[in-house]
Design an enzyme around this catalytic site. Structure first.
Site, short mmCIF file in Angstrom:
data_model
loop_
_atom_site.label_atom_id
_atom_site.label_comp_id
_atom_site.label_asym_id
_atom_site.label_seq_id
_atom_site.Cartn_x
_atom_site.Cartn_y
_atom_site.Cartn_z
CG HIS A 84 10.05 -44.70 13.77
ND1 HIS A 84 9.26 -45.03 12.70
CD2 HIS A 84 9.70 -43.46 14.14
CE1 HIS A 84 8.45 -44.03 12.43
NE2 HIS A 84 8.70 -43.05 13.29
CG ASP A 85 9.92 -48.55 11.45
OD1 ASP A 85 9.93 -49.77 11.67
OD2 ASP A 85 9.19 -47.75 12.07
N GLY B 16 11.60 -41.03 10.06
CA GLY B 16 11.26 -42.44 10.04
C GLY B 16 11.16 -43.02 8.64
#
Length: 255
Positions: free
Chosen positions: A119-120, A137
Site C-alpha cells: 500500500h501507498d 508500504g
C-alpha cells in the site's frame, strides 16, 4: 474482446478494445483504458484505474485491499499508467487513508513475475523490477531504477532514479540516484555506470557523477559535509537531482 468465461462487473468501465481473457474477474469501480490486455485468471478489484496499452498477464492480482491492520474498508485506489508490462502472479495493493490513499505505477515499466507492491507505494516511469522484487508500504521507486531479483525494500524507503539493487538485496535505507546497492543489509557498491550509459548519459556526466560518488562515499566526510561539497558543483542537472534526493531523505541513505 471480453471472453465469455470472464466475469466483468457491470459497474466496471472498459474501453471498447480492451481484451479480457477467460476466467478473469473485473470488479466494480475499475476503469481500463484502450489497448490494454488482461490475461486469463487475472483479478482486478476497485477502485482501480488502468491506463492505455498495458499488458497484464495471467494470475495477476491488482487493486486488492491493503495488507494493513488499520485498513477499515476505505475506498482507496490503485492507479496504473500506460504501456506497462505486468507479468504472472504480481500483486499490487491499494493505498491507505493514513498516507497517500493510493498506490501508483507510472508509465513504461517492466515488472516481472511475483513482484509485490504494498500500500501507498509510488513507482515512477521506465523502471525494471526483476522476479520476486518486493516493496513494503510507503516505498518510492524513482524513474529508470532497476530492482534485481528478490530485492526487498523496507517501508518508507526511496530508491533514486537510475539506481540499481543487486539480486537478493535487503534495502533498509534510501538508495541515492545513480548508485548500485547490494547485500543484506544493502551497502553502496559504486556508480551504476553501465545503466547510465544505456540511458544516454554522456562521458562527461558520468565522470561528474563518479566524482560525486567519491565525495559521498570515499572521502571520509560526514553526510552533511559531503552535501556541502556537492553543492559546490551545483548547476549540473544530474548533481542537482542527487542533492535534492539527499536533502529530502527521511530515513538517511545507505552508507
Amino acid at each position: 474482446m471480453i471472453h465469455p468465461q470472464a466475469v466483468v462487473d457491470p459497474r466496471a468501465e472498459l474501453a471498447d478494445d480492451v481484451t479480457v481473457g477467460p476466467f478473469a474477474v473485473i470488479g466494480a469501480d475499475v476503469r481500463i483504458d484502450s489497448g490494454t490486455t488482461i490475461g486469463p485468471h487475472a483479478v482486478i478489484e476497485g477502485p482501480t484505474r488502468i491506463g492505455k496499452d498495458n499488458r497484464i498477464y495471467q494470475f495477476v492480482s491488482l487493486g486488492a485491499a491493503p495488507q494493513d491492520k488499520k485498513y477499515k474498508g476505505e475506498a482507496t485506489e490503485l492507479i496504473i499508467g500506460d504501456r506497462n508490462l505486468i507479468r504472472e502472479y504480481c500483486t499490487f495493493n491499494r493505498g491507505t487513508v493514513q498516507d497517500l490513499g493510493y498506490t501508483q505505477v507510472g508509465d513504461d515499466n517492466w515488472i516481472m513475475a511475483y513482484v509485490h507492491l504494498a500500500h501507498d507505494c509510488v513507482v515512477g516511469n521506465h523502471t525494471i523490477f526483476a522476479n520476486g522484487a518486493t516493496l513494503a508500504g510507503h516505498v518510492t521507486i524513482e524513474d529508470y531504477a532497476i530492482l534485481g531479483g528478490f530485492s526487498l525494500i523496507h517501508q518508507f524507503v526511496r530508491v533514486g532514479a537510475y539506481a540499481f539493487t543487486g539480486m537478493g538485496s535487503a534495502v533498509s535505507r534510501d538508495v541515492p540516484p545513480y548508485v548500485t546497492a547490494s547485500g543484506n543489509l544493502a551497502k553502496p557498491h559504486g556508480l551504476n555506470a553501465e545503466g547510465l550509459r544505456r540511458n544516454g548519459f554522456t562521458g562527461e556526466q558520468i565522470s561528474r557523477l563518479r566524482h560525486a560518488y567519491k565525495t559521498l562515499y570515499r572521502a571520509g566526510l560526514r553526510l552533511e559535509e559531503a552535501m556541502d561539497a556537492l553543492r559546490a558543483d551545483a548547476g549540473h542537472p544530474e548533481i542537482e537531482r542527487l542533492l535534492r534526493f539527499l536533502e529530502s531523505s527521511k530515513r538517511s541513505i545507505i552508507r
